[in-house]
Write an enzyme that holds these catalytic residues in place. Structure first.
Site, PDB file in Angstrom:
ATOM      1  N   LYS A 176     103.492  23.222 -18.899  1.00  0.00           N
ATOM      2  CA  LYS A 176     102.905  24.182 -19.849  1.00  0.00           C
ATOM      3  C   LYS A 176     103.655  24.099 -21.170  1.00  0.00           C
ATOM      4  O   LYS A 176     104.877  24.248 -21.222  1.00  0.00           O
ATOM      5  CB  LYS A 176     103.037  25.597 -19.277  1.00  0.00           C
ATOM      6  CG  LYS A 176     101.732  26.320 -19.125  1.00  0.00           C
ATOM      7  CD  LYS A 176     101.959  27.650 -18.419  1.00  0.00           C
ATOM      8  CE  LYS A 176     100.813  28.589 -18.687  1.00  0.00           C
ATOM      9  NZ  LYS A 176     101.004  29.877 -18.019  1.00  0.00           N
TER      10      LYS A 176
HETATM   11  O1  G3P Z   1     100.220  32.882 -17.363  1.00  0.00           O
HETATM   12  C1  G3P Z   1      99.699  33.153 -18.611  1.00  0.00           C
HETATM   13  C2  G3P Z   1      98.888  34.409 -18.719  1.00  0.00           C
HETATM   14  O2  G3P Z   1      97.952  34.470 -17.703  1.00  0.00           O
HETATM   15  C3  G3P Z   1      99.672  35.670 -18.934  1.00  0.00           C
HETATM   16  O3  G3P Z   1      98.936  36.829 -18.697  1.00  0.00           O
HETATM   17  O4  G3P Z   1      98.806  39.247 -18.229  1.00  0.00           O
HETATM   18  O5  G3P Z   1     100.899  38.314 -19.251  1.00  0.00           O
HETATM   19  O6  G3P Z   1      98.805  38.481 -20.584  1.00  0.00           O
HETATM   20  P1  G3P Z   1      99.393  38.278 -19.227  1.00  0.00           P
END
Ligand code: G3P
Length: 215
Positions: free
Chosen positions: A83
């Site tokens: 990533k």
């Molecule tokens: O893994 C990346 C993403 O899905 C993060 O999500 O909930 O922290 O905005 P969030």
């Protein structure tokens, strides 16, 4: 549409796998920190459990460090997808890694043009963050729609991962739009299988079943 789970908790990954719908895993530094375990232990555990792609994020912010970390990560397991954040340095890293055949997931995408750049630089996956846009009163799924349109129009091979998913409606809209992948937190994954009428219907069946004479 492929279903990934957005977590670093091995118990949640095992549970999702047992549900028969797990195609891969995405993690990020915040999710790794939540486990309270050392980074390498977490990643080895996940890769030992999952056959599909496992996204693991670099923490360097300059190209050379990102590429170095990426090469170390892919040595841990062949299912690791590196990533990389969408920054100018990230784009350079994406280009270098794609030339070496290393799979990448370009993360922290909040605009369609960022997604276009990620694809041009050779990203395997691009992750628009829908929930965080909704959090600031924008329509996160509208971003996904635009990214899909651009990729389709120019026949780009980069796969779209709908990320930062907060609720089942995000998943429904992703499926209707034809997104390649949705990465879902465990709690939302459980919600997807639930419906109040299913619970009411099941209770009624079991109540009626109790009235059936045993002989
Ligand atoms: O893994 C990346 C993403 O899905 C993060 O999500 O909930 O922290 O905005 P969030």
């Amino acid at each position: 549409m492929d279903f990934f789970i957005d977590t670093a908790h091995i118990e949640e990954i095992r549970e999702a796998k047992a549900m028969g719908i797990l195609d891969g895993v995405t993690t990020n530094p915040s999710l790794i920190a939540k486990t309270g375990k050392p980074f390498r232990t977490v990643i080895e555990e996940i890769c030992g459990e999952v056959d599909g792609p496992v996204s693991v994020e670099v923490v360097s912010t300059e190209t050379r460090g990102m590429v170095k970390e990426a090469k170390e990560l892919v040595r841990i397991s062949e299912n690791i997808v590196v990533k990389i954040p969408i920054t100018p340095d990230g784009l350079k890293a994406l280009k270098a890694l794609s030339q070496e055949g290393i799979q990448t997931n370009c993360t922290l995408i909040f605009s369609p043009i960022q997604a276009l750049l990620a694809a041009k630089a050779g990203a395997t996956y691009a992750s628009p963050f829908v929930g965080r846009l909704d959090d600031i009163s924008q329509d996160g799924m509208a971003l996904v729609e635009q990214v899909l349109q651009i990729y389709d129009q120019y026949e780009m091979e980069t796969r779209v991962i709908v990320a930062s998913v907060r609720n089942p409606t995000h998943v429904l809209r992703a499926a209707l739009m034809g997104a390649d992948v949705v990465t879902v937190p465990f709690q939302v994954l459980r919600q997807l299988a639930q419906h109040p009428l299913t619970d009411i219907g099941l209770k009624k069946f079991l109540d009626d079943w109790a009235k059936v004479p045993s002989s």
